[in-house]
Scaffold this motif. Sequence first.
Motif, PDB file in Angstrom:
ATOM      1  N   VAL A  53      51.945  25.147  37.923  1.00 46.19           N
ATOM      2  CA  VAL A  53      51.601  24.901  39.304  1.00 46.19           C
ATOM      3  C   VAL A  53      50.794  26.066  39.661  1.00 46.19           C
ATOM      4  O   VAL A  53      49.707  25.994  40.191  1.00 46.19           O
ATOM      5  N   SER A  54      51.659  27.307  39.522  1.00 46.20           N
ATOM      6  CA  SER A  54      50.883  28.527  39.921  1.00 46.20           C
ATOM      7  C   SER A  54      49.577  28.790  39.081  1.00 46.20           C
ATOM      8  O   SER A  54      48.832  29.256  39.877  1.00 46.20           O
ATOM      9  N   MET A  55      49.696  28.587  37.815  1.00 50.15           N
ATOM     10  CA  MET A  55      48.751  28.996  36.821  1.00 50.15           C
ATOM     11  C   MET A  55      47.358  28.072  37.600  1.00 50.15           C
ATOM     12  O   MET A  55      46.134  28.558  37.488  1.00 50.15           O
ATOM     13  N   ALA A  56      47.531  26.829  37.938  1.00 51.24           N
ATOM     14  CA  ALA A  56      46.639  25.673  38.147  1.00 51.24           C
ATOM     15  C   ALA A  56      45.948  26.312  39.628  1.00 51.24           C
ATOM     16  O   ALA A  56      44.812  26.355  39.756  1.00 51.24           O
ATOM     17  N   ALA A  57      46.916  26.529  40.559  1.00 52.30           N
ATOM     18  CA  ALA A  57      46.167  27.116  41.600  1.00 52.30           C
ATOM     19  C   ALA A  57      45.430  28.290  41.846  1.00 52.30           C
ATOM     20  O   ALA A  57      44.259  28.589  42.195  1.00 52.30           O
ATOM     21  N   ILE A  58      45.889  29.232  40.880  1.00 51.38           N
ATOM     22  CA  ILE A  58      45.287  30.366  40.870  1.00 51.38           C
ATOM     23  C   ILE A  58      43.790  30.300  39.936  1.00 51.38           C
ATOM     24  O   ILE A  58      42.690  30.781  40.545  1.00 51.38           O
ATOM     25  N   GLY A  59      43.836  29.382  38.946  1.00 53.26           N
ATOM     26  CA  GLY A  59      42.657  29.010  38.358  1.00 53.26           C
ATOM     27  C   GLY A  59      41.728  28.141  39.274  1.00 53.26           C
ATOM     28  O   GLY A  59      40.464  28.332  39.135  1.00 53.26           O
ATOM     29  N   LEU A  60      42.338  27.303  40.047  1.00 57.77           N
ATOM     30  CA  LEU A  60      41.255  26.624  40.893  1.00 57.77           C
ATOM     31  C   LEU A  60      40.888  27.492  42.048  1.00 57.77           C
ATOM     32  O   LEU A  60      39.238  27.422  42.137  1.00 57.77           O
ATOM     33  N   MET A  61      41.475  28.502  42.735  1.00 56.60           N
ATOM     34  CA  MET A  61      40.675  29.573  43.390  1.00 56.60           C
ATOM     35  C   MET A  61      39.553  30.189  42.493  1.00 56.60           C
ATOM     36  O   MET A  61      38.628  30.525  43.266  1.00 56.60           O
ATOM     37  N   PHE A  62      39.937  30.756  41.429  1.00 60.74           N
ATOM     38  CA  PHE A  62      39.113  31.181  40.576  1.00 60.74           C
ATOM     39  C   PHE A  62      37.834  30.419  40.481  1.00 60.74           C
ATOM     40  O   PHE A  62      36.575  30.958  40.675  1.00 60.74           O
ATOM     41  N   PHE A  63      37.822  29.271  40.018  1.00 62.28           N
ATOM     42  CA  PHE A  63      36.865  28.199  39.853  1.00 62.28           C
ATOM     43  C   PHE A  63      35.863  28.014  41.364  1.00 62.28           C
ATOM     44  O   PHE A  63      34.671  28.085  41.246  1.00 62.28           O
ATOM     45  N   ILE A  64      36.530  27.737  42.353  1.00 61.48           N
ATOM     46  CA  ILE A  64      35.901  27.648  43.399  1.00 61.48           C
ATOM     47  C   ILE A  64      34.862  28.749  43.772  1.00 61.48           C
ATOM     48  O   ILE A  64      33.836  28.768  44.313  1.00 61.48           O
ATOM     49  N   PHE A  65      35.633  30.131  43.667  1.00 59.92           N
ATOM     50  CA  PHE A  65      34.845  31.379  44.089  1.00 59.92           C
ATOM     51  C   PHE A  65      33.701  31.586  43.278  1.00 59.92           C
ATOM     52  O   PHE A  65      32.589  32.105  43.399  1.00 59.92           O
ATOM     53  N   LEU A  66      34.076  31.090  41.741  1.00 58.93           N
ATOM     54  CA  LEU A  66      32.902  31.375  40.949  1.00 58.93           C
ATOM     55  C   LEU A  66      31.741  30.734  41.134  1.00 58.93           C
ATOM     56  O   LEU A  66      30.391  30.866  41.164  1.00 58.93           O
TER      57      LEU A  66
END
Length: 128
Positions: A53-66
């Motif tokens: 869940v932590s990795m998914a949240a961080i990945g989602l934030m990266f994806f949104i900002f990218l």
Amino acid sequence: MSLFNDEDDSTKTSRTDNIFGNLKGYLDTRIDLVRLEAQEKVKAGFIGTLHGVSMAAIGLMFFIFLNLFVALLLNDVLDSAYWGFGIVAAFYLVLLIIFAVGVDKKLFQGLADKMLNNTIYKSDKRQA
């Protein structure tokens, strides 16, 4: 008292009590072992879930900002206030249509089968 019996009743009772005591101790130890193994599996599952869940949240934030970065970059290149966001949105719409129409669920089923094949037995330490 019999001629062939060298032991008295108190020795037999003591041995029987000793055997039952050992059996009870073995069963108690075995139950504790099963409880500890279950606790370890639950703890490992919880930690794995929390990590995922932590990795998914961080990945989602990266994806949104990218995506925001790409949209703003396209806005700057096209000298527009909104075309970059429109292009990024259109890209995801096309991707959604391709997935909805063209990608079969069997592809994902095969991927899941490969990833999760025999994971229960791999973690079992009692397997030879």
